[in-house]
Design a protein around this motif. Sequence first.
Motif, PDB file in Angstrom:
ATOM      1  N   TRP A   1       0.864  -1.181   0.000  1.00  0.00           N
ATOM      2  CA  TRP A   1       0.000   0.000   0.000  1.00  0.00           C
ATOM      3  C   TRP A   1       0.899   1.229   0.000  1.00  0.00           C
ATOM      4  O   TRP A   1       1.816   1.336   0.815  1.00  0.00           O
ATOM      5  CB  TRP A   1      -0.896   0.039   1.240  1.00  0.00           C
ATOM      6  N   ILE A   2       0.685   2.116  -0.954  1.00  0.00           N
ATOM      7  CA  ILE A   2       1.421   3.374  -1.000  1.00  0.00           C
ATOM      8  C   ILE A   2       0.393   4.496  -0.898  1.00  0.00           C
ATOM      9  O   ILE A   2      -0.537   4.587  -1.697  1.00  0.00           O
ATOM     10  CB  ILE A   2       2.228   3.511  -2.307  1.00  0.00           C
ATOM     11  N   GLU A   3       0.587   5.322   0.103  1.00  0.00           N
ATOM     12  CA  GLU A   3      -0.349   6.412   0.375  1.00  0.00           C
ATOM     13  C   GLU A   3      -0.209   7.489  -0.696  1.00  0.00           C
ATOM     14  O   GLU A   3       0.903   7.905  -1.027  1.00  0.00           O
ATOM     15  CB  GLU A   3       0.022   6.979   1.744  1.00  0.00           C
ATOM     16  N   SER A   4      -1.317   7.927  -1.241  1.00  0.00           N
ATOM     17  CA  SER A   4      -1.249   9.062  -2.165  1.00  0.00           C
ATOM     18  C   SER A   4      -1.180  10.347  -1.334  1.00  0.00           C
ATOM     19  O   SER A   4      -1.465  10.339  -0.143  1.00  0.00           O
ATOM     20  CB  SER A   4      -2.483   9.109  -3.068  1.00  0.00           C
ATOM     21  N   ARG A   5      -0.787  11.427  -1.975  1.00  0.00           N
ATOM     22  CA  ARG A   5      -0.680  12.687  -1.239  1.00  0.00           C
ATOM     23  C   ARG A   5      -2.055  13.120  -0.693  1.00  0.00           C
ATOM     24  O   ARG A   5      -2.179  13.538   0.456  1.00  0.00           O
ATOM     25  CB  ARG A   5      -0.095  13.784  -2.138  1.00  0.00           C
ATOM     26  N   SER A   6      -3.076  12.981  -1.525  1.00  0.00           N
ATOM     27  CA  SER A   6      -4.415  13.381  -1.049  1.00  0.00           C
ATOM     28  C   SER A   6      -4.832  12.530   0.141  1.00  0.00           C
ATOM     29  O   SER A   6      -5.444  13.015   1.090  1.00  0.00           O
ATOM     30  CB  SER A   6      -5.459  13.220  -2.151  1.00  0.00           C
TER      31      SER A   6
END
Lengths: 289, 794
Positions: free
Chosen positions: B275-280
Amino acid sequence: MVTSSFDYFAPTTLDEATSLLSRYRGEAKVLAGGHSLIPMMKLRLAEPGILVDIGQIDGLSYIREDGDGVSIGSMTTYREMATSSVIQSRYPLLADASSKVADLQVRNRGTIGGSLAHSDPAGDIPAVVLAIGGSVVARTRRSSREIAIDRFQVDLLTTALHDNEIITEIKLPSLAAGTGTAYSKFHNPASHYAITGVAAVVTISGGVCTEARVAVTGAGDKATRARRTERILRGKELTPAVIRRAAERAAAEVEDTLNEDIHATAEYRVHMTQVHAVKAIEAAVAAAG
Amino acid sequence: MAVTTFGESVKRTEDPRLITGRGKYVDDIRLSGMAHMAFVRSPYGHANIKNIDTSAALDSPGVIAVFTGADLQEELGGLPVGWMLPDLKQPPHPPLAFETVRYLGDAVAVVVADTAYQATDAAGLVEVDYEVLPAVVNAEAATKDGAPQLHQEAPNNVGFDWEVAGGDYAEAIKDPDVIVVKERIVNQRLIPNSMETRGVVADYDAGKGNITLYTSTQIPHLVKLLFSLVTGWPEQKVRVVAPDVGGGFGSKLYLYAEEVVAGIVARQVKRPVKWIESRSEAYVSTAHGRDHICDAEIAGKKDGEIVGIKVNLYANLGAYLSTFAPLIPTYLFGLMLGGVYKMPNVECKVHGVFTNTTPVDAYRGAGRPEAAYLVERMVSRFAQEIGRDPIAVRRKNMLAAHKNGRAVTTGVMYDSGDYKANLNKALEIFDYPAFRKEQREARREGKLLGVGISTYIEICGMAPSAVASSLGAGAGLWESSNVRLHPTGKATIYIGTSPHGQGHETTMAQLVSSEIGIPIEDVEVLHGDTDQGQFGTGTFGSRSLAVGGAALFNSLQKVKAKTHRLASHLLEADPKFVTFENGTFSVEDIPDKTLTIQEVAGQAYAAANLPPGMEPGLEEVSFFDPQNFAWPNGTHLCVVEIDPDSGQVKVQRYVAVDDFGNVLNPMIVDGMTHGGVAQGIGQALSEQAVYSDDGQLLSGSLMDYALPSADMFPMMELDRTVTPSPSNPIGVKGAGEAGTIAASPAVMNAVIDALAHLGVKHMDMPATSEKVWRAIEDAKEARRAARSAARARG
Ligand SMILES: Cc1cc2nc3c(=O)[nH]c(=O)nc-3n(C[C@H](O)[C@H](O)[C@H](O)COP(=O)(O)OP(=O)(O)OC[C@H]3O[C@@H](n4cnc5c(N)ncnc54)[C@H](O)[C@@H]3O)c2cc1C
């Protein structure tokens, strides 16, 4: 953030591109620099099924002096306009505004065609082209038409362009002798878009303003001519008092559609539009010599 | 081949890797068969979940599984709190919400699919039926009767009431000579923006039952411990790896929901998951900082003597307790209210309050910027009230220099400092009288110039574990190191701290090189992999050198002691006459009898000729627990110019004189100061998280959240004083947060100074153009009104 899935075409001719737009009308979107469209797709505010990338088509990126005006290919980038000696000498406000868009990465990608087609209410270029005057050349598979810039911006993020049309060129008229131009921008501290921006093109002859075109962006729902301001300027000697009085009316045309957000209330936008109208008009007058 | 020294500006050895794209971050980890997760998050600030329909998502291409909070309730457990306070309310904090969502972004389900795109598409197809509830986002409003209630465990949304006091403030202000100045001070909510967002890869080994979490964290060892406590996974079967980590600023200092979910989901689907967090997403799912509403009073006499300060604080906790949330607005705030002043009376009450917002926890400075801002703002406010110069008032109240401990009103012991020396040095660089003259002239031309000062102090070097534990810490706060000298005399060290931008690979290697005289390039610094070395606490609170560096120093002393004994034995000399310098052992007065440390290391492994009782090999471990905290302090001065038409504030000049104790690598410390000051200026002038009343985040992306940019800063003029800290053997204090702590009050004091002649006395951060413009307009209006009232009277 990732976009939803889409099919991607990279035609190498304008005919192919316009054919694709006709074939997938309603579904397809033109992709130019991608600096408005891709962010919207990543946020899934736009989910086009098909992208027609016009970046591989030769001959859409140029700045050409022809007849008595200048034609700019729609794929010409901000950076190319900011650094072009033709633009710098003939439309200094366009060179200046282009150099004030966002940051260098955006200026290397974003195009004049894209910025006009997108018509962001806080975009810089729509106001500048509106102040210069001129027209947008749009092509479909079968035909081509020229849309006067004054009839081009229709509404928030809406232009007179049809969804099967591609902007190929922007035609700018020659400016009369004694014309000075300037663009003055107050930027949003986060996005660097205009909270308000004022473009002024003023012609002085015999000490009197013979023509003035002033356009405002950022304050309302689209780039808009400040016609009341222009009327006050025309036919007068542009003393500081006249300029101040004219600038006080700069936001009059956008009064009904004033933006308001966490960066600026409507009241502050009006005030800053007036402040920057003074700055833009004064600078244009100074440049008119 | 270079042996480096303590105090040398060694260039950062990690930089070539990091700036040429050869770092290895979580997103660079690609395991075979790896699936991707996307979270379904609440679009509301507060709502009941009536139903979740996952069928369309399950039918979507590439989808492997969809889990809701209810599906995994048992396996996931609840997220932990790492700091206890008396009578702390601890409502359950499920990693995936079920029944109720309490903030925008609260995760309710997770989709697992073959690709990240497929997972995101399918997440959009999970249909959640919400019953929207009234929300509250303001901490003070949340405590009022009739406010929406978040947790049944916390009546009136109060998570804790905490207080600290010293002296007797109420008594002190009875003195008729004492003037009390009151101000409401809001320290706005901030959103951390580390360059790399969070992310996790979970790799489950079904054969052994082991789990490896690669996660972008500041505290891999604590993540391992907390993950194991929460899920019941045996700790020896949990490995946590923090690879290269692109910044954190405190926001990666907790056990997060996504880390727990990733581990459990990997076991469920028997595939590695990423899982890679998006900036938003980061804007709503990663802890926020600050968010204080404070009623403050400062009391003093006409001559400038300050007798006390009183504070009543509503600290916004967000919707749940993040790992260290109870610590930040209490001890790290309240204990600092004396500043660098005698401040004989302090009274502080803190109410920690739940609201329908993203949880709030440490953010660069963590409690200390809030305290320093409040104290420094109030001292200048007091000076303005009594018509005295803010610098004179500070000088009058400042603590005297001390070298080894000074007890203060809030009950803590400052370590060492010469506060007036900082002030004097800063003023000398700045030339204060010349500025005041320039300011007067500028005013005559209608220009608005102002100077602001802050003379801050902060608590670092966390922490003496017994003290921390008595105050509520759930874990020891010592630090550790392992030094292994190889047979060739090269070194591999494992440090318990976990750098994410601070440059430990350079500074820790530099310390090794300077202590045992081996070239810096012969030192490999390992960190962040819990299977590679001993337990460590992590990197936060400017602690890594003051605690971790001290642990390393102690291991190096053990290496020195052993090699010294071995070298003496090999040189057949009495150890008393064997000296060690620049990596070489020599015998006094016998010039050709020498051995290099590399040769001695070889002999330690050859073990052919060891002194009686000496074990072979050369590897030493130390765990260092400091006796006291360390207390960086300094004076910062800032000049702003305000454009009267727009209200826009421009920082013209910035002078900082800091006491960080001994300085190992001045270049890195300067860089820390630059970055910290930049963040402080960002808070003062542009950054703010804004929620609507119903819990929508209006500053939800970089398009609306105004991070400072390079064009907002002048060249900073930095200098230092040095009072070595007695709290650790290398005399260092910590430099990671000081800039952030000092800068926001310096800038705001300058803004007020620029407007003071118009009658402006206070303004909350950020000093946005519109806010400043309104202050100018309001001041003009007030003067016009006063004039016409005077005319009417006369
Ligand atoms: C970080 C950031 C900051 C920015 N700051 C500013 C700023 O300060 N000021 C500013 O003015 N703008 C700013 N922008 C927007 C930028 O100027 C965009 O590049 C521009 O608005 C769109 O141009 P584009 O070539 O990238 O178009 P695209 O994003 O490719 O397209 C935009 C829209 O126009 C349509 N389109 C594009 N070209 C054509 C064409 N030839 N014919 C028909 N339709 C077409 C597309 O279908 C799409 O709907 C910023 C953008 C970013 C990412």
